[in-house]
Design a protein around this motif. Structure first.
Motif, PDB file in Angstrom:
ATOM      1  N   LEU A  74       0.832  -1.214   0.000  1.00 56.60           N
ATOM      2  CA  LEU A  74       0.000   0.000   0.000  1.00 56.60           C
ATOM      3  C   LEU A  74       0.865   1.262   0.000  1.00 56.60           C
ATOM      4  CD1 LEU A  74      -2.867  -1.001   2.476  1.00 56.60           C
ATOM      5  CD2 LEU A  74      -2.941  -0.921  -0.027  1.00 56.60           C
ATOM      6  N   GLU A  75       1.989   1.210   0.708  1.00 55.98           N
ATOM      7  CA  GLU A  75       2.911   2.352   0.704  1.00 55.98           C
ATOM      8  C   GLU A  75       3.521   2.560  -0.679  1.00 55.98           C
ATOM      9  OE1 GLU A  75       5.032   2.905   4.944  1.00 55.98           O
ATOM     10  OE2 GLU A  75       5.298   0.904   4.065  1.00 55.98           O
ATOM     11  N   GLU A  76       3.885   1.474  -1.346  1.00 53.34           N
ATOM     12  CA  GLU A  76       4.454   1.569  -2.696  1.00 53.34           C
ATOM     13  C   GLU A  76       3.492   2.256  -3.658  1.00 53.34           C
ATOM     14  OE1 GLU A  76       5.453  -2.460  -3.776  1.00 53.34           O
ATOM     15  OE2 GLU A  76       7.575  -2.123  -3.297  1.00 53.34           O
ATOM     16  N   LYS A  77       2.196   2.030  -3.451  1.00 53.58           N
ATOM     17  CA  LYS A  77       1.178   2.629  -4.308  1.00 53.58           C
ATOM     18  C   LYS A  77       0.809   4.045  -3.845  1.00 53.58           C
ATOM     19  CE  LYS A  77      -0.702  -1.771  -5.788  1.00 53.58           C
ATOM     20  NZ  LYS A  77       0.549  -2.053  -6.388  1.00 53.58           N
ATOM     21  N   GLY A  78       1.380   4.465  -2.719  1.00 50.91           N
ATOM     22  CA  GLY A  78       1.121   5.810  -2.210  1.00 50.91           C
ATOM     23  C   GLY A  78      -0.193   5.932  -1.454  1.00 50.91           C
ATOM     24  N   PHE A  79      -0.767   4.816  -0.987  1.00 55.80           N
ATOM     25  CA  PHE A  79      -2.068   4.835  -0.319  1.00 55.80           C
ATOM     26  C   PHE A  79      -1.991   4.879   1.203  1.00 55.80           C
ATOM     27  CE2 PHE A  79      -4.034   2.466  -4.158  1.00 55.80           C
ATOM     28  CZ  PHE A  79      -4.139   3.660  -4.848  1.00 55.80           C
ATOM     29  N   ALA A  80      -0.872   4.470   1.767  1.00 54.37           N
ATOM     30  CA  ALA A  80      -0.740   4.443   3.227  1.00 54.37           C
ATOM     31  C   ALA A  80       0.653   4.923   3.609  1.00 54.37           C
ATOM     32  CB  ALA A  80      -0.975   3.018   3.759  1.00 54.37           C
ATOM     33  N   ARG A  81       0.768   5.354   4.863  1.00 54.70           N
ATOM     34  CA  ARG A  81       2.077   5.757   5.382  1.00 54.70           C
ATOM     35  C   ARG A  81       2.226   5.294   6.822  1.00 54.70           C
ATOM     36  NH1 ARG A  81       0.155  10.719   4.106  1.00 54.70           N
ATOM     37  NH2 ARG A  81      -1.271  11.512   5.641  1.00 54.70           N
ATOM     38  N   GLU A 102      -8.810   8.714  -1.625  1.00 57.51           N
ATOM     39  CA  GLU A 102      -9.456   8.764  -2.940  1.00 57.51           C
ATOM     40  C   GLU A 102      -9.751   7.353  -3.443  1.00 57.51           C
ATOM     41  OE1 GLU A 102     -11.408   9.866  -6.122  1.00 57.51           O
ATOM     42  OE2 GLU A 102     -10.798  11.235  -4.528  1.00 57.51           O
ATOM     43  N   GLU A 103      -8.843   6.415  -3.204  1.00 61.59           N
ATOM     44  CA  GLU A 103      -9.064   5.021  -3.604  1.00 61.59           C
ATOM     45  C   GLU A 103     -10.251   4.431  -2.848  1.00 61.59           C
ATOM     46  OE1 GLU A 103      -8.563   1.393  -5.586  1.00 61.59           O
ATOM     47  OE2 GLU A 103      -7.948   3.421  -6.051  1.00 61.59           O
ATOM     48  N   VAL A 104     -10.373   4.750  -1.562  1.00 55.96           N
ATOM     49  CA  VAL A 104     -11.513   4.277  -0.765  1.00 55.96           C
ATOM     50  C   VAL A 104     -12.808   4.847  -1.330  1.00 55.96           C
ATOM     51  CG1 VAL A 104     -12.632   4.420   1.506  1.00 55.96           C
ATOM     52  CG2 VAL A 104     -10.200   3.840   1.349  1.00 55.96           C
ATOM     53  N   ARG A 106     -13.412   5.846  -4.394  1.00 53.92           N
ATOM     54  CA  ARG A 106     -13.654   5.221  -5.696  1.00 53.92           C
ATOM     55  C   ARG A 106     -14.202   3.807  -5.510  1.00 53.92           C
ATOM     56  NH1 ARG A 106     -11.930   1.823  -8.801  1.00 53.92           N
ATOM     57  NH2 ARG A 106     -10.151   1.186  -7.572  1.00 53.92           N
ATOM     58  N   CYS A 107     -13.628   3.065  -4.577  1.00 56.88           N
ATOM     59  CA  CYS A 107     -14.065   1.692  -4.347  1.00 56.88           C
ATOM     60  C   CYS A 107     -15.463   1.651  -3.736  1.00 56.88           C
ATOM     61  CB  CYS A 107     -13.067   0.967  -3.455  1.00 56.88           C
ATOM     62  SG  CYS A 107     -13.349  -0.805  -3.398  1.00 56.88           S
ATOM     63  N   ARG A 108     -15.760   2.581  -2.846  1.00 52.61           N
ATOM     64  CA  ARG A 108     -17.112   2.636  -2.264  1.00 52.61           C
ATOM     65  C   ARG A 108     -18.151   2.944  -3.329  1.00 52.61           C
ATOM     66  NH1 ARG A 108     -15.521   5.465   3.405  1.00 52.61           N
ATOM     67  NH2 ARG A 108     -15.141   3.531   4.534  1.00 52.61           N
ATOM     68  N   ALA A 109     -17.809   3.801  -4.275  1.00 47.30           N
ATOM     69  CA  ALA A 109     -18.736   4.095  -5.374  1.00 47.30           C
ATOM     70  C   ALA A 109     -18.976   2.830  -6.203  1.00 47.30           C
ATOM     71  CB  ALA A 109     -18.184   5.220  -6.248  1.00 47.30           C
ATOM     72  N   ARG A 110     -17.905   2.089  -6.470  1.00 40.96           N
ATOM     73  CA  ARG A 110     -18.038   0.831  -7.215  1.00 40.96           C
ATOM     74  C   ARG A 110     -18.865  -0.177  -6.417  1.00 40.96           C
ATOM     75  NH1 ARG A 110     -18.888  -2.430 -11.081  1.00 40.96           N
ATOM     76  NH2 ARG A 110     -17.547  -4.230 -11.299  1.00 40.96           N
TER      77      ARG A 110
END
Length: 145
Positions: A74-81, A102-104, A106-110
């Protein structure tokens, strides 16, 4: 006595539950490398400002080493730190980045889209019946609280 086999009902229930994977499948097919555990982690992190790595592993029910590997992805993808706690330097805190939030979203919309499609075949009355049936099944030993 019902003519419907309980094993068949259970199989249908599990097949229905597995439809959740379609929320995440496009990302996997697009070779972004996401798996359900990573999304579950993102959703849990979205509920808090920051959580200790130990608490997160316990909440997810996974080994700390497995969580460490998951967080690295997740860190590699820039989503967590990961940051060190100001209160206790031995504690590592995990939080979402803006890209993770933003990913969360987007996923909630899906997820809403998939759920809407899944339940579109049911009337409002059938949805209510299904809700009550599933609630009853999920009570300890099938008893209402």
């Amino acid at each position: 006595m019902s003519s419907i086999d309980e094993n068949e009902i259970a199989a249908l229930l599990f097949r229905t539950a597995s439809m959740q994977r379609y929320i995440h499948e496009p990302e996997h097919k697009n070779n972004l490398g996401f798996y359900m555990g990573q999304y579950r982690c993102l959703f849990l992190l979205a509920q808090a400002d920051a959580v200790s790595q130990k608490e997160l592993a316990e909440t997810m029910g996974i080994r700390p080493a497995s969580l460490s590997e998951l967080l690295h992805k997740l860190e590699e993808k820039g989503f967590a730190r990961r940051t060190t706690s100001d209160k206790d330097r031995r504690v590592t805190l995990i939080s979402l980045t803006e890209a993770g939030m933003e990913e969360v979203r987007r996923c909630r919309a899906r997820q809403r889209e998939v759920h809407r499609d899944m339940f579109s075949v049911l009337s409002d009355e059938e949805k209510e019946q299904l809700y009550h049936i599933l609630h009853k099944i999920n009570q300890p030993h099938g008893k209402e609280r």
